[in-house]
Design a protein around this motif. Structure first.
Motif, PDB file in Angstrom:
ATOM      1  N   MET A  90      -2.562   1.650  -8.657  1.00 38.83           N
ATOM      2  CA  MET A  90      -2.615   3.556  -8.288  1.00 38.83           C
ATOM      3  C   MET A  90      -3.614   3.829  -8.401  1.00 38.83           C
ATOM      4  SD  MET A  90       1.176   3.376  -6.387  1.00 38.83           S
ATOM      5  CE  MET A  90       0.848   5.147  -6.071  1.00 38.83           C
ATOM      6  N   THR A  91      -4.902   3.520  -9.920  1.00 44.21           N
ATOM      7  CA  THR A  91      -5.493   4.511 -10.369  1.00 44.21           C
ATOM      8  C   THR A  91      -5.992   5.181  -9.620  1.00 44.21           C
ATOM      9  OG1 THR A  91      -7.236   2.397  -9.944  1.00 44.21           O
ATOM     10  CG2 THR A  91      -6.053   2.283 -12.124  1.00 44.21           C
ATOM     11  N   ALA A  92      -6.687   5.338  -8.695  1.00 36.89           N
ATOM     12  CA  ALA A  92      -7.073   5.941  -7.259  1.00 36.89           C
ATOM     13  C   ALA A  92      -6.868   7.227  -7.192  1.00 36.89           C
ATOM     14  CB  ALA A  92      -7.913   5.419  -6.519  1.00 36.89           C
ATOM     15  N   GLN A  93      -4.837   7.130  -7.366  1.00 34.18           N
ATOM     16  CA  GLN A  93      -4.258   7.667  -7.191  1.00 34.18           C
ATOM     17  C   GLN A  93      -3.565   9.006  -7.990  1.00 34.18           C
ATOM     18  OE1 GLN A  93      -4.325   4.720  -5.076  1.00 34.18           O
ATOM     19  NE2 GLN A  93      -5.882   5.521  -4.036  1.00 34.18           N
TER      20      GLN A  93
ATOM     21  N   VAL B  12       0.893  -1.114  -0.100  1.00 33.00           N
ATOM     22  CA  VAL B  12      -0.320  -0.117  -0.440  1.00 33.00           C
ATOM     23  C   VAL B  12       0.833   1.536   0.027  1.00 33.00           C
ATOM     24  CG1 VAL B  12      -1.693   1.117   0.663  1.00 33.00           C
ATOM     25  CG2 VAL B  12      -1.584  -1.132   1.135  1.00 33.00           C
ATOM     26  N   PRO B  13       0.992   1.532  -1.271  1.00 30.63           N
ATOM     27  CA  PRO B  13       1.915   2.914  -1.009  1.00 30.63           C
ATOM     28  C   PRO B  13       1.344   4.376  -0.270  1.00 30.63           C
ATOM     29  CG  PRO B  13       1.520   1.837  -3.466  1.00 30.63           C
ATOM     30  CD  PRO B  13       0.530   1.109  -2.543  1.00 30.63           C
ATOM     31  N   ILE B  14       2.701   4.966  -0.259  1.00 28.70           N
ATOM     32  CA  ILE B  14       1.858   6.018   0.854  1.00 28.70           C
ATOM     33  C   ILE B  14       2.534   7.647  -0.087  1.00 28.70           C
ATOM     34  CG2 ILE B  14       1.811   5.351   3.414  1.00 28.70           C
ATOM     35  CD1 ILE B  14       4.871   6.916   3.153  1.00 28.70           C
ATOM     36  N   GLY B  15       3.477   7.180  -1.381  1.00 32.54           N
ATOM     37  CA  GLY B  15       3.529   8.102  -2.130  1.00 32.54           C
ATOM     38  C   GLY B  15       4.441   8.148  -3.424  1.00 32.54           C
ATOM     39  N   ILE B  16       5.100   8.689  -3.672  1.00 35.51           N
ATOM     40  CA  ILE B  16       6.063   8.562  -4.927  1.00 35.51           C
ATOM     41  C   ILE B  16       7.550   9.029  -4.434  1.00 35.51           C
ATOM     42  CG2 ILE B  16       6.843   8.625  -7.430  1.00 35.51           C
ATOM     43  CD1 ILE B  16       4.272   8.270  -8.062  1.00 35.51           C
ATOM     44  N   ALA B  17       9.204   8.476  -4.484  1.00 36.81           N
ATOM     45  CA  ALA B  17      10.200   8.673  -4.317  1.00 36.81           C
ATOM     46  C   ALA B  17      10.203   9.980  -5.004  1.00 36.81           C
ATOM     47  CB  ALA B  17      11.106   7.711  -4.297  1.00 36.81           C
ATOM     48  N   ALA B  18      10.761  11.320  -4.805  1.00 40.24           N
ATOM     49  CA  ALA B  18      10.545  13.044  -5.603  1.00 40.24           C
ATOM     50  C   ALA B  18      12.092  12.450  -5.890  1.00 40.24           C
ATOM     51  CB  ALA B  18       9.837  13.885  -5.443  1.00 40.24           C
ATOM     52  N   HIS B  19      12.769  13.197  -6.742  1.00 41.17           N
ATOM     53  CA  HIS B  19      13.780  13.865  -6.894  1.00 41.17           C
ATOM     54  C   HIS B  19      14.484  14.525  -6.424  1.00 41.17           C
ATOM     55  CE1 HIS B  19      17.630  15.722  -8.686  1.00 41.17           C
ATOM     56  NE2 HIS B  19      18.239  14.481  -8.957  1.00 41.17           N
TER      57      HIS B  19
ATOM     58  N   ARG C 291      -5.594   6.539 -15.799  1.00 42.34           N
ATOM     59  CA  ARG C 291      -5.127   5.917 -14.494  1.00 42.34           C
ATOM     60  C   ARG C 291      -4.021   5.409 -14.262  1.00 42.34           C
ATOM     61  NH1 ARG C 291      -8.209   8.624 -10.929  1.00 42.34           N
ATOM     62  NH2 ARG C 291      -9.883   9.763 -11.778  1.00 42.34           N
ATOM     63  N   LEU C 292      -3.578   4.971 -13.457  1.00 39.92           N
ATOM     64  CA  LEU C 292      -1.726   4.848 -13.847  1.00 39.92           C
ATOM     65  C   LEU C 292      -1.524   3.278 -12.651  1.00 39.92           C
ATOM     66  CD1 LEU C 292       0.380   7.955 -15.576  1.00 39.92           C
ATOM     67  CD2 LEU C 292      -0.466   5.522 -16.759  1.00 39.92           C
ATOM     68  N   HIS C 293      -1.244   1.761 -13.265  1.00 42.12           N
ATOM     69  CA  HIS C 293      -0.817   0.898 -11.978  1.00 42.12           C
ATOM     70  C   HIS C 293       0.823   1.080 -12.328  1.00 42.12           C
ATOM     71  CE1 HIS C 293      -4.443  -0.903 -12.548  1.00 42.12           C
ATOM     72  NE2 HIS C 293      -4.336  -1.095 -13.842  1.00 42.12           N
ATOM     73  N   TYR C 294       1.281   0.983 -10.836  1.00 42.25           N
ATOM     74  CA  TYR C 294       3.037   0.528 -11.083  1.00 42.25           C
ATOM     75  C   TYR C 294       3.597  -0.690 -11.350  1.00 42.25           C
ATOM     76  CZ  TYR C 294       7.783   0.429  -9.378  1.00 42.25           C
ATOM     77  OH  TYR C 294       8.809   0.366  -9.037  1.00 42.25           O
ATOM     78  N   GLN C 295       4.176  -1.122 -12.671  1.00 42.82           N
ATOM     79  CA  GLN C 295       4.428  -2.395 -12.274  1.00 42.82           C
ATOM     80  C   GLN C 295       6.073  -2.593 -11.495  1.00 42.82           C
ATOM     81  OE1 GLN C 295       4.510  -3.443 -16.361  1.00 42.82           O
ATOM     82  NE2 GLN C 295       4.378  -5.857 -15.836  1.00 42.82           N
TER      83      GLN C 295
END
Length: 161
Positions: free
Chosen positions: A135-138, A65-72, A113-117
């Motif tokens: 992650m299609t809802a986010q 269950v992701p909480i976010g995306i790692a940002a540079h 909407r996107l999924h992470y593979q």
């Protein structure tokens, strides 16, 4: 050592870069895993690490269950950076709301909407059993692209974890 090579043209973007100057919500966490967290990839919360207030790990399983995306961030020191992202024990900028550059795993159109593979570390439009995190809802594509293009994705994790 002197610089002997240089680019004549800068790249359009880098994976995990914040895509614009709109409103963003970035949370600082520590990579409590043993491996690097690549930029532009989802992370999950890790609460077990001793002495760490807020930890995170790379979301690598379809059940995570992701909480976010790692940002540079250009504020990361050389010691914090590995070959693909943030080293273990280093601070991670976790994008919870905003736009970010991510790598396309196939043809993607603006608005999809996107999924992470998990097996490729790329973003796709269709679920693959046991290999994608829904992650299609986010996460929504806000630009178009094909395989390996860096597209703009709009992230809103405000109602997730």
């Amino acid at each position: 050592m002197p610089q002997t090579t240089y680019r004549t043209v800068m790249p359009v973007a880098i994976e995990g870069a914040i895509a614009d100057d709109g409103a963003i919500d970035v949370e600082s966490r520590v990579n409590t895993g043993v491996s690097e967290i690549p930029f532009g990839r989802p992370v999950k919360a890790e609460t077990i690490a001793a002495g760490v207030d807020k930890g995170c790990l790379l979301a690598a399983a379809s059940t995570d269950v992701p909480i976010g995306i790692a940002a540079h961030s250009h504020s990361n020191t050389v010691e914090e950076l590995g070959t693909s992202g943030i080293k273990s024990g280093s601070m991670v900028n976790v994008l919870r709301h905003g736009r970010i550059r991510v790598k396309a795993g196939g043809s993607i159109a603006d608005g999809q909407r996107l999924h992470y593979q998990t097996s490729t570390g790329k973003w796709v439009t269709a679920a693959v059993a046991t290999d994608t995190i829904d992650m299609t809802a986010q996460v929504i594509a806000r630009s178009s692209g094909v395989l390996n293009d860096l597209i703009i994705a709009e992230v809103d994790m405000s109602n997730k974890s």
